[in-house]
Design a protein around this motif. Structure first.
Motif, PDB file in Angstrom:
ATOM      1  N   LEU A   1     -45.393  -1.982 -21.994  1.00 49.53           N
ATOM      2  CA  LEU A   1     -46.006  -1.354 -23.169  1.00 49.53           C
ATOM      3  C   LEU A   1     -45.721   0.140 -23.269  1.00 49.53           C
ATOM      4  N   ILE A   2     -45.646   0.829 -22.119  1.00 52.28           N
ATOM      5  CA  ILE A   2     -45.574   2.295 -22.136  1.00 52.28           C
ATOM      6  C   ILE A   2     -44.200   2.831 -21.759  1.00 52.28           C
ATOM      7  N   GLU A   3     -43.688   2.409 -20.607  1.00 54.63           N
ATOM      8  CA  GLU A   3     -42.509   3.072 -20.056  1.00 54.63           C
ATOM      9  C   GLU A   3     -41.179   2.411 -20.404  1.00 54.63           C
ATOM     10  N   TYR A   4     -41.178   1.091 -20.577  1.00 53.41           N
ATOM     11  CA  TYR A   4     -39.901   0.430 -20.870  1.00 53.41           C
ATOM     12  C   TYR A   4     -39.250   0.959 -22.151  1.00 53.41           C
ATOM     13  N   PRO A   5     -40.022   1.137 -23.253  1.00 51.01           N
ATOM     14  CA  PRO A   5     -39.393   1.685 -24.471  1.00 51.01           C
ATOM     15  C   PRO A   5     -38.776   3.070 -24.238  1.00 51.01           C
ATOM     16  N   GLN A   6     -39.468   3.912 -23.420  1.00 48.65           N
ATOM     17  CA  GLN A   6     -38.939   5.251 -23.131  1.00 48.65           C
ATOM     18  C   GLN A   6     -37.675   5.177 -22.294  1.00 48.65           C
ATOM     19  N   LEU A   7     -37.692   4.311 -21.277  1.00 44.14           N
ATOM     20  CA  LEU A   7     -36.521   4.151 -20.417  1.00 44.14           C
ATOM     21  C   LEU A   7     -35.342   3.584 -21.194  1.00 44.14           C
ATOM     22  N   ALA A   8     -35.613   2.642 -22.079  1.00 44.79           N
ATOM     23  CA  ALA A   8     -34.545   2.045 -22.886  1.00 44.79           C
ATOM     24  C   ALA A   8     -33.937   3.078 -23.827  1.00 44.79           C
ATOM     25  N   ALA A   9     -34.802   3.956 -24.370  1.00 44.79           N
ATOM     26  CA  ALA A   9     -34.319   4.990 -25.283  1.00 44.79           C
ATOM     27  C   ALA A   9     -33.480   6.038 -24.566  1.00 44.79           C
ATOM     28  N   LYS A  10     -33.797   6.239 -23.265  1.00 44.30           N
ATOM     29  CA  LYS A  10     -33.087   7.263 -22.487  1.00 44.30           C
ATOM     30  C   LYS A  10     -31.979   6.675 -21.620  1.00 44.30           C
ATOM     31  N   ALA A  11     -31.635   5.440 -21.866  1.00 47.00           N
ATOM     32  CA  ALA A  11     -30.637   4.757 -21.021  1.00 47.00           C
ATOM     33  C   ALA A  11     -29.238   5.354 -21.159  1.00 47.00           C
ATOM     34  N   THR A  12     -29.069   6.239 -22.122  1.00 47.44           N
ATOM     35  CA  THR A  12     -27.741   6.828 -22.349  1.00 47.44           C
ATOM     36  C   THR A  12     -27.382   7.893 -21.315  1.00 47.44           C
ATOM     37  N   GLY A  13     -28.334   8.285 -20.461  1.00 44.41           N
ATOM     38  CA  GLY A  13     -27.944   9.230 -19.410  1.00 44.41           C
ATOM     39  C   GLY A  13     -28.999  10.249 -19.029  1.00 44.41           C
ATOM     40  N   THR A  14     -30.054  10.412 -19.811  1.00 40.30           N
ATOM     41  CA  THR A  14     -31.053  11.416 -19.476  1.00 40.30           C
ATOM     42  C   THR A  14     -32.077  10.913 -18.466  1.00 40.30           C
ATOM     43  N   ALA A  15     -32.041   9.645 -18.135  1.00 40.61           N
ATOM     44  CA  ALA A  15     -32.982   9.099 -17.147  1.00 40.61           C
ATOM     45  C   ALA A  15     -32.187   8.384 -16.054  1.00 40.61           C
ATOM     46  N   ASP A  16     -31.296   9.127 -15.414  1.00 38.86           N
ATOM     47  CA  ASP A  16     -30.439   8.551 -14.382  1.00 38.86           C
ATOM     48  C   ASP A  16     -31.257   8.031 -13.209  1.00 38.86           C
ATOM     49  N   TYR A  17     -30.839   6.881 -12.700  1.00 40.21           N
ATOM     50  CA  TYR A  17     -31.518   6.263 -11.560  1.00 40.21           C
ATOM     51  C   TYR A  17     -30.631   6.413 -10.333  1.00 40.21           C
ATOM     52  N   ASP A  18     -31.085   7.204  -9.374  1.00 41.03           N
ATOM     53  CA  ASP A  18     -30.333   7.429  -8.141  1.00 41.03           C
ATOM     54  C   ASP A  18     -30.826   6.446  -7.084  1.00 41.03           C
ATOM     55  N   PHE A  19     -30.008   5.466  -6.717  1.00 38.63           N
ATOM     56  CA  PHE A  19     -30.422   4.435  -5.775  1.00 38.63           C
ATOM     57  C   PHE A  19     -30.731   5.010  -4.394  1.00 38.63           C
ATOM     58  N   VAL A  20     -30.033   6.063  -3.998  1.00 38.17           N
ATOM     59  CA  VAL A  20     -30.282   6.679  -2.682  1.00 38.17           C
ATOM     60  C   VAL A  20     -31.667   7.324  -2.655  1.00 38.17           C
ATOM     61  N   VAL A  21     -31.982   8.098  -3.692  1.00 37.93           N
ATOM     62  CA  VAL A  21     -33.275   8.787  -3.764  1.00 37.93           C
ATOM     63  C   VAL A  21     -34.431   7.789  -3.791  1.00 37.93           C
ATOM     64  N   PHE A  22     -34.333   6.798  -4.679  1.00 39.75           N
ATOM     65  CA  PHE A  22     -35.433   5.840  -4.819  1.00 39.75           C
ATOM     66  C   PHE A  22     -35.494   4.869  -3.638  1.00 39.75           C
ATOM     67  N   GLY A  23     -34.342   4.572  -3.047  1.00 34.81           N
ATOM     68  CA  GLY A  23     -34.329   3.726  -1.849  1.00 34.81           C
ATOM     69  C   GLY A  23     -35.010   4.414  -0.682  1.00 34.81           C
ATOM     70  N   MET A  24     -34.691   5.704  -0.467  1.00 36.90           N
ATOM     71  CA  MET A  24     -35.332   6.466   0.611  1.00 36.90           C
ATOM     72  C   MET A  24     -36.820   6.628   0.352  1.00 36.90           C
ATOM     73  N   ASN A  25     -37.187   6.869  -0.906  1.00 34.78           N
ATOM     74  CA  ASN A  25     -38.593   7.026  -1.273  1.00 34.78           C
ATOM     75  C   ASN A  25     -39.378   5.744  -0.989  1.00 34.78           C
ATOM     76  N   SER A  26     -38.805   4.586  -1.346  1.00 33.59           N
ATOM     77  CA  SER A  26     -39.462   3.296  -1.108  1.00 33.59           C
ATOM     78  C   SER A  26     -39.559   2.997   0.381  1.00 33.59           C
ATOM     79  N   ALA A  27     -38.508   3.331   1.129  1.00 35.81           N
ATOM     80  CA  ALA A  27     -38.517   3.112   2.578  1.00 35.81           C
ATOM     81  C   ALA A  27     -39.598   3.956   3.247  1.00 35.81           C
ATOM     82  N   CYS A  28     -39.757   5.192   2.772  1.00 34.99           N
ATOM     83  CA  CYS A  28     -40.812   6.053   3.316  1.00 34.99           C
ATOM     84  C   CYS A  28     -42.195   5.476   3.024  1.00 34.99           C
TER      85      CYS A  28
END
Length: 353
Positions: free
Chosen positions: A219-246
């Motif tokens: 309801l809240i974040e998916y529309p924003q993420l979809a709108a920014k999928a062109t490059g302003t909301a880059d997903y860094d797998f290393v950053v988020f992987g390390m964050n999840s592991a921590c």
């Protein structure tokens, strides 16, 4: 003499191990909080999607917990029926998801130091909700202690340089949901003899949280993420992987800390961590910490310390009363057996006569 040295060496080893567990927990808790702040803050990594971040954590933790429980058999699952899961785990999972969502959202609006000050209200929330659910007995002395904590936090809030009402509402909501979750764990699980360690907690609760979080995410974040999928909301797998592991490692460290030390040790470690975070927030992140902030938090800190001390004394008194009761029962049993023995000897003497 050698025996004395052996005992001394063993005690020293236990102390070193305990402090090692404390240091690991403080480091990981500190790291996760700063890491989350770094990802969510618009002035840093600039990825202000707290529901998405929490879902990533829950998905990661669910997967690893499944492997540890079902594949590697690191811990045994508890006896969990569908009825028990729906009536106990689901409500706890819903509250946990709300607590994580709100607390992560607060990092977008508030400084790390101020958030730690607001978290000092946790004993107030837990005690008040415990009284409401009749898990705690209302005591005027304890309530006065709770008022002291609240006054200290209110002073700290008054002195906050970058006060944001919405951020405060989110953090207070997170405290309320977390306190309710802790009380419900006692009512719905502990009272039924079910004990979940952090791994089994994640195994049962994390998937439930993931499902609940998917609702606000769609309801809240998916529309924003979809709108920014062109490059302003880059997903860094290393950053988020390390964050999840921590985040997952933090849960394991809780298992070690509580299992190998005590709840009091964890409370003391939590106080040390809070002061370290405040110092780090002021010196490294350059968050402004005012004198009024510190005075208010100091009052709340002393009140929390007194509350923990009172709880410890109460636990010691209950333990002493329990031991005294057991001793009285043992004495009574011995006296009863002695009477039987005396009676038997008396009968034997009568028969010989």
């Amino acid at each position: 003499m050698g025996k004395g040295l052996g005992v001394s060496g063993s005690l020293f080893q236990k102390i070193v191990i305990s402090y090692t567990y404390v240091a690991i927990w403080i480091f990981l808790s500190f790291t996760v909080i700063i890491f989350n702040k770094y990802i969510l803050d618009k002035k840093m990594y600039n990825w202000p999607f707290p529901v998405s971040l929490t879902m990533i954590h829950m998905g990661f933790c669910s997967s690893l917990a499944f492997l540890l429980v079902r594949v590697f058999k690191f811990v045994e699952p508890v006896a969990m029926t569908r009825e028990l899961y729906m009536s106990s785990v689901v409500p706890i999972g819903a509250l946990f998801s709300l607590s994580l969502w709100f607390s992560n959202s607060a990092y977008i609006y508030l400084s790390v130091s101020f958030i730690q000050m607001l978290k000092a209200l946790m004993p107030v929330a837990v005690y008040s909700i415990g009284v409401l659910f009749k898990r705690e007995t209302f005591k005027s002395q304890t309530m006065a202690n709770m008022v002291g904590i609240s006054v200290g936090v209110a002073i700290a809030a008054y002195g906050e340089a970058k006060f944001d009402a919405w951020g405060v509402i989110l953090q207070l909501g997170a405290v309320g949901f977390e306190a309710t979750r802790l009380v419900l764990i006692q009512i719905l699980l502990t009272s039924k003899g079910i004990s979940l360690n952090p791994i089994t907690s994640l195994y049962y609760v994390a998937p439930c949280c993931f499902v609940f979080l998917s609702i606000p995410w769609v309801l809240i974040e998916y529309p924003q993420l979809a709108a920014k999928a062109t490059g302003t909301a880059d997903y860094d797998f290393v950053v988020f992987g390390m964050n999840s592991a921590c985040a997952f490692a933090l849960n394991l460290s809780v298992f070690l800390l509580v299992g190998k030390t005590s709840a009091l040790t964890m409370n003391v470690a939590g106080v040390v961590k809070d002061w370290l975070l405040i110092a780090f927030s002021w010196s490294v992140i350059m968050d402004r910490v005012t004198t009024i902030n510190l005075v208010g938090y100091g009052i709340a800190f002393l009140a929390v310390c007194y509350y923990n001390h009172a709880k410890l004394q109460g636990m010691k008194a209950k333990e002493a009363q329990k031991k005294a009761s057991q001793t009285d029962e043992e004495i009574g049993l011995l006296e009863k057996n002695q009477i039987r023995d005396d009676d038997g000897l008396g009968r034997k003497a009568d028969s010989q006569a």
